[in-house]
Design a protein around this motif. Structure first.
Motif, mmCIF file in Angstrom:
data_model
loop_
_atom_site.group_PDB
_atom_site.id
_atom_site.type_symbol
_atom_site.label_atom_id
_atom_site.label_comp_id
_atom_site.label_asym_id
_atom_site.label_seq_id
_atom_site.Cartn_x
_atom_site.Cartn_y
_atom_site.Cartn_z
ATOM 1 N N GLU A 1 0.715 -1.197 0.083
ATOM 2 C CA GLU A 1 -0.089 -0.145 -0.009
ATOM 3 C C GLU A 1 0.977 1.224 -0.058
ATOM 4 N N LYS A 2 1.927 1.174 0.781
ATOM 5 C CA LYS A 2 2.653 2.161 0.852
ATOM 6 C C LYS A 2 3.462 2.698 -0.482
ATOM 7 N N MET A 3 3.594 1.379 -1.075
ATOM 8 C CA MET A 3 4.418 1.692 -2.590
ATOM 9 C C MET A 3 3.458 2.292 -3.489
ATOM 10 N N ARG A 4 2.329 1.939 -3.584
ATOM 11 C CA ARG A 4 1.447 2.576 -4.531
ATOM 12 C C ARG A 4 1.209 4.041 -3.949
ATOM 13 N N ILE A 5 1.084 4.445 -2.719
ATOM 14 C CA ILE A 5 1.035 5.812 -2.180
ATOM 15 C C ILE A 5 2.290 6.553 -2.594
ATOM 16 N N ALA A 6 3.598 5.773 -2.545
ATOM 17 C CA ALA A 6 4.712 6.730 -2.971
ATOM 18 C C ALA A 6 4.827 6.789 -4.497
ATOM 19 N N ALA A 7 4.343 5.990 -5.414
ATOM 20 C CA ALA A 7 4.334 6.120 -6.892
ATOM 21 C C ALA A 7 3.362 7.182 -7.127
ATOM 22 N N ALA A 8 2.242 7.319 -6.444
ATOM 23 C CA ALA A 8 1.332 8.539 -6.888
ATOM 24 C C ALA A 8 1.997 9.943 -6.372
ATOM 25 N N ALA A 9 2.719 9.658 -5.261
ATOM 26 C CA ALA A 9 3.439 10.870 -5.017
ATOM 27 C C ALA A 9 4.402 11.340 -5.848
ATOM 28 N N PHE A 10 5.214 10.460 -6.108
ATOM 29 C CA PHE A 10 6.243 10.514 -7.282
ATOM 30 C C PHE A 10 5.754 11.366 -8.663
ATOM 31 N N THR A 11 4.669 11.078 -8.925
ATOM 32 C CA THR A 11 3.942 11.746 -10.172
ATOM 33 C C THR A 11 3.738 13.376 -9.971
ATOM 34 N N LEU A 12 3.721 13.686 -8.754
ATOM 35 C CA LEU A 12 3.851 15.184 -8.524
ATOM 36 C C LEU A 12 4.953 15.982 -8.407
ATOM 37 N N ILE A 13 6.224 15.185 -8.625
ATOM 38 C CA ILE A 13 7.448 16.100 -8.330
ATOM 39 C C ILE A 13 7.706 16.381 -9.896
ATOM 40 N N PRO A 14 7.990 17.658 -10.072
ATOM 41 C CA PRO A 14 8.244 18.207 -11.505
ATOM 42 C C PRO A 14 9.734 17.676 -11.984
ATOM 43 N N ALA A 15 9.656 17.143 -13.276
ATOM 44 C CA ALA A 15 10.798 16.689 -13.956
ATOM 45 C C ALA A 15 11.401 17.878 -14.869
ATOM 46 N N SER A 16 10.876 18.968 -14.867
ATOM 47 C CA SER A 16 11.452 20.018 -15.768
ATOM 48 C C SER A 16 11.534 21.085 -14.927
ATOM 49 N N GLN A 17 12.664 22.043 -15.189
ATOM 50 C CA GLN A 17 12.900 23.407 -14.283
ATOM 51 C C GLN A 17 13.367 23.105 -12.767
ATOM 52 N N THR A 18 13.968 24.085 -12.354
ATOM 53 C CA THR A 18 14.316 23.767 -11.208
ATOM 54 C C THR A 18 13.532 23.828 -9.979
ATOM 55 N N GLY A 19 13.397 22.738 -9.268
ATOM 56 C CA GLY A 19 12.288 22.619 -8.109
ATOM 57 C C GLY A 19 12.678 22.140 -6.792
ATOM 58 N N SER A 20 11.847 22.469 -5.860
ATOM 59 C CA SER A 20 12.183 22.067 -4.529
ATOM 60 C C SER A 20 11.226 21.360 -3.715
ATOM 61 N N ILE A 21 11.532 20.190 -3.219
ATOM 62 C CA ILE A 21 10.598 19.341 -2.314
ATOM 63 C C ILE A 21 11.008 19.212 -0.996
ATOM 64 N N LEU A 22 10.331 18.967 -0.185
ATOM 65 C CA LEU A 22 10.558 18.733 1.325
ATOM 66 C C LEU A 22 10.045 17.395 1.742
ATOM 67 N N LEU A 23 10.997 16.407 2.148
ATOM 68 C CA LEU A 23 10.500 14.935 2.539
ATOM 69 C C LEU A 23 10.709 14.851 3.984
ATOM 70 N N ASP A 24 9.574 14.432 4.783
ATOM 71 C CA ASP A 24 9.293 14.274 5.919
ATOM 72 C C ASP A 24 9.845 13.020 6.472
ATOM 73 N N ALA A 25 10.393 12.547 7.677
ATOM 74 C CA ALA A 25 10.880 11.388 7.739
ATOM 75 C C ALA A 25 9.576 10.173 8.130
ATOM 76 N N GLY A 26 9.871 9.067 7.531
ATOM 77 C CA GLY A 26 9.028 8.166 7.623
ATOM 78 C C GLY A 26 8.887 6.943 6.653
ATOM 79 N N THR A 27 8.259 5.934 6.790
ATOM 80 C CA THR A 27 8.406 4.788 5.753
ATOM 81 C C THR A 27 7.670 4.991 4.675
#
Length: 262
Positions: free
Chosen positions: A79-105
């Motif tokens: 379940e967590k893998m599916r959630i992570a994969a969905a979250a990955f699609t929100l990360i930009p692949a073009s232009q310089t971007g910034s994300i913040l990742l909280d601690a957790g599995t």
């Protein structure tokens, strides 16, 4: 029925429903409330459940109950893998971007997907800010990702960097997206976690990011833990693996939280 058999059934009931009452058990097993209380006392002594007023709850329903990072990594992994994969699609692949990742599995599984991240256009770069030692270690080898690890005290149970200095650094940042984990998501109580110092960091993440995405598998839904770090309306997107209950879904919709089912 022998007492041992009855107590084993009580443990199963608590595990499946998270809470039982003395009166329910007395009726179900046709025994006196005093016998039920003796059973519950024995089971609490064996660390099978926790006594509360009028009954008992599963150990994982305690407001301050918290497992280690290693224990949580083996739970609800698909379940967590599916959630992570969905979250990955929100990360930009073009232009310089910034994300913040909280601690957790779940955020660490998202980091696993970022290990091989590459920009759509040469020269673009992704900045990953994190308070998680394992995440920073995993991403340090990707030359297309700039890794910034927040400073502070490392909490051994979760490998999270926490404390006043961590919060102060977050207050000076404004990343594009903040991905935050939660131990509980409740219609009335909001997003919560058992630990006070981690709660402070999570609140700072929510306040600092331009867009806040909560990652929580369905075992966290309709749960309350000790400390609320965000109201429902402070989160932009909730990614989970199963539809929320009607009560929670209604509250999320009223708070204008987008729900993504992975």
């Amino acid at each position: 029925m022998f007492a041992e058999e009855r107590q084993a059934l009580i443990v199963d009931l608590v595990s499946s429903s998270s809470r039982v009452t003395v009166n329910e058990l007395a009726t179900r097993f046709d025994i006196t409330p005093e016998t039920v209380r003796r059973d519950l006392d024995a089971l609490e002594g064996a660390r099978q459940l926790r006594r509360v007023h009028g009954g008992a709850v599963a150990l994982d329903r305690l407001s301050m109950s918290e497992q280690s990072l290693e224990e949580r990594q083996t739970q609800h992994h698909d379940e967590k893998m599916r959630i992570a994969a969905a979250a990955f699609t929100l990360i930009p692949a073009s232009q310089t971007g910034s994300i913040l990742l909280d601690a957790g599995t779940t955020t660490e599984l998202l980091a696993d997907l970022l290990v091989d991240w590459a920009p759509a256009d040469p020269g673009d770069e992704l900045l990953v800010i994190t308070n998680a030692v394992p995440i920073a270690t995993k991403l340090a080898g990707n030359e297309d990702i700039a890794v910034y690890i927040l400073g502070g005290r490392v909490r051994g149970l979760t490998r999270a960097v926490v404390g006043p200095s961590t919060i102060a650094q977050l207050e000076a940042l404004r990343p594009d997206i903040g991905f935050v984990g939660a131990n509980g998501v409740h219609a009335d109580f909001g997003f919560s976690t058992p630990d006070a110092v981690e709660s402070g960091v999570k609140t700072a993440i929510v306040r600092s990011a331009r867009r806040v995405v909560a990652l929580a598998d369905s075992s966290k839904l309709d749960k309350e833990t000790l400390i609320r770090f965000a109201a429902l309306g402070e989160i932009d997107v909730l990614i989970t693996d199963a539809p929320p209950s009607l009560e929670l879904a209604t509250a999320l919709a009223a708070a204008d939280v987008e729900v993504v089912i992975a």
